[in-house]
Design a protein around this motif. Structure first.
Motif, mmCIF file in Angstrom:
data_model
loop_
_atom_site.group_PDB
_atom_site.id
_atom_site.type_symbol
_atom_site.label_atom_id
_atom_site.label_comp_id
_atom_site.label_asym_id
_atom_site.label_seq_id
_atom_site.Cartn_x
_atom_site.Cartn_y
_atom_site.Cartn_z
ATOM 1 N N PHE A 32 42.354 1.458 -14.673
ATOM 2 C CA PHE A 32 42.458 0.030 -14.404
ATOM 3 C C PHE A 32 41.991 -0.256 -12.990
ATOM 4 C CE2 PHE A 32 45.588 1.072 -17.594
ATOM 5 C CZ PHE A 32 45.545 0.016 -18.484
ATOM 6 N N LEU A 33 41.356 -1.415 -12.808
ATOM 7 C CA LEU A 33 40.968 -1.885 -11.487
ATOM 8 C C LEU A 33 41.754 -3.138 -11.161
ATOM 9 C CD1 LEU A 33 37.087 -1.519 -11.691
ATOM 10 C CD2 LEU A 33 38.691 -0.044 -10.472
ATOM 11 N N GLY A 34 42.071 -3.289 -9.892
ATOM 12 C CA GLY A 34 42.795 -4.476 -9.464
ATOM 13 C C GLY A 34 42.480 -4.814 -8.020
ATOM 14 N N ALA A 45 45.178 5.094 -12.596
ATOM 15 C CA ALA A 45 44.890 5.991 -13.712
ATOM 16 C C ALA A 45 46.190 6.239 -14.475
ATOM 17 C CB ALA A 45 44.320 7.309 -13.198
ATOM 18 N N VAL A 46 46.154 5.985 -15.778
ATOM 19 C CA VAL A 46 47.344 6.134 -16.616
ATOM 20 C C VAL A 46 47.032 7.118 -17.742
ATOM 21 C CG1 VAL A 46 49.061 4.948 -18.027
ATOM 22 C CG2 VAL A 46 48.006 3.753 -16.086
ATOM 23 N N PRO A 47 47.636 8.326 -17.686
ATOM 24 C CA PRO A 47 47.411 9.309 -18.756
ATOM 25 C C PRO A 47 48.261 8.996 -19.981
ATOM 26 C CG PRO A 47 48.866 10.226 -17.109
ATOM 27 C CD PRO A 47 48.451 8.857 -16.618
ATOM 28 N N ALA A 48 48.145 9.832 -21.003
ATOM 29 C CA ALA A 48 48.927 9.650 -22.235
ATOM 30 C C ALA A 48 50.418 9.580 -21.931
ATOM 31 C CB ALA A 48 48.625 10.768 -23.218
ATOM 32 N N PRO A 101 52.637 8.084 -19.534
ATOM 33 C CA PRO A 101 52.526 7.082 -18.475
ATOM 34 C C PRO A 101 53.420 7.343 -17.263
ATOM 35 C CG PRO A 101 53.633 6.157 -20.382
ATOM 36 C CD PRO A 101 53.146 7.515 -20.776
ATOM 37 N N THR A 102 54.364 8.256 -17.384
ATOM 38 C CA THR A 102 55.197 8.568 -16.212
ATOM 39 C C THR A 102 54.396 9.350 -15.173
ATOM 40 O OG1 THR A 102 56.051 10.640 -17.138
ATOM 41 C CG2 THR A 102 57.307 8.614 -17.604
ATOM 42 N N LEU A 103 53.211 9.836 -15.533
ATOM 43 C CA LEU A 103 52.370 10.608 -14.620
ATOM 44 C C LEU A 103 51.230 9.782 -14.025
ATOM 45 C CD1 LEU A 103 52.150 13.919 -16.682
ATOM 46 C CD2 LEU A 103 53.715 13.371 -14.811
ATOM 47 N N TRP A 104 51.345 8.453 -14.045
ATOM 48 C CA TRP A 104 50.298 7.585 -13.542
ATOM 49 C C TRP A 104 50.101 7.797 -12.039
ATOM 50 C CZ3 TRP A 104 50.965 3.711 -9.873
ATOM 51 C CH2 TRP A 104 52.287 3.421 -9.537
ATOM 52 N N ASN A 105 48.938 7.423 -11.547
ATOM 53 C CA ASN A 105 48.671 7.469 -10.115
ATOM 54 C C ASN A 105 47.736 6.336 -9.749
ATOM 55 O OD1 ASN A 105 45.743 8.671 -9.803
ATOM 56 N ND2 ASN A 105 46.748 9.853 -11.420
ATOM 57 N N SER A 106 47.704 6.031 -8.468
ATOM 58 C CA SER A 106 46.847 4.933 -8.024
ATOM 59 C C SER A 106 46.451 5.123 -6.571
ATOM 60 C CB SER A 106 47.579 3.590 -8.180
ATOM 61 O OG SER A 106 48.685 3.536 -7.298
ATOM 62 N N GLY A 107 45.467 4.360 -6.181
ATOM 63 C CA GLY A 107 45.044 4.316 -4.792
ATOM 64 C C GLY A 107 44.422 2.963 -4.522
ATOM 65 N N CYS A 108 44.533 2.514 -3.283
ATOM 66 C CA CYS A 108 43.951 1.237 -2.872
ATOM 67 C C CYS A 108 43.209 1.438 -1.559
ATOM 68 C CB CYS A 108 45.033 0.171 -2.681
ATOM 69 S SG CYS A 108 45.902 -0.281 -4.189
ATOM 70 N N SER A 109 42.218 0.608 -1.335
ATOM 71 C CA SER A 109 41.421 0.714 -0.120
ATOM 72 C C SER A 109 40.882 -0.659 0.259
ATOM 73 C CB SER A 109 40.260 1.675 -0.355
ATOM 74 O OG SER A 109 39.389 1.675 0.751
ATOM 75 N N ASP A 110 40.701 -0.846 1.559
ATOM 76 C CA ASP A 110 40.062 -2.077 2.018
ATOM 77 C C ASP A 110 38.575 -1.864 2.317
ATOM 78 O OD1 ASP A 110 40.219 -0.608 4.356
ATOM 79 O OD2 ASP A 110 41.294 -2.146 5.498
ATOM 80 N N ALA A 111 38.064 -0.668 2.001
ATOM 81 C CA ALA A 111 36.636 -0.389 2.191
ATOM 82 C C ALA A 111 35.815 -1.305 1.281
ATOM 83 C CB ALA A 111 36.336 1.071 1.883
ATOM 84 N N THR A 112 34.605 -1.610 1.704
ATOM 85 C CA THR A 112 33.747 -2.498 0.914
ATOM 86 C C THR A 112 32.393 -1.880 0.588
ATOM 87 O OG1 THR A 112 32.903 -3.566 2.916
ATOM 88 C CG2 THR A 112 34.813 -4.596 1.836
#
Length: 92
Positions: A12-14, A26-29, A31-42
């Motif tokens: 997913f993108l947000g 990123a959400v695997p089968a 869902p308790t093992l999901w992970n994410s990252g955010c950045s202000d890079a352009t």
């Protein structure tokens, strides 16, 4: 927004409410093992994220040339998202 599915994961993108940060979730089968990252890079490679399964994903800016990443073991699963190919360990 669901952007891609690959290897049993949904990607997913947000954006932050102020529009300054782009996020990849990123959400695997399991869902308790999901992970994410955010950045202000352009520009260029915006961020890398990995979860408990140690599989990394890369988010790149629109128009970024991913040839070098793809030749080093990454596969583009969407215009801006790359994941390691099944033939390789997660490249760094």
């Amino acid at each position: 927004m669901l952007a891609a599915e690959a290897g049993g994961k949904k990607y997913f993108l947000g954006r932050s409410t102020d529009g300054k940060n782009t996020c990849l979730i990123a959400v695997p089968a399991d869902p308790t093992l999901w992970n994410s990252g955010c950045s202000d890079a352009t520009e260029g490679e915006l961020l890398r994220t990995s979860g408990p399964d140690q599989v990394t994903a890369i988010l790149v800016a629109d128009g970024y040339n991913t040839t070098e990443l793809e030749s080093s073991g990454w596969a583009k699963i969407q215009g801006n998202i790359l994941v390691p190919t099944s033939k390789t360990e997660a490249p760094s």
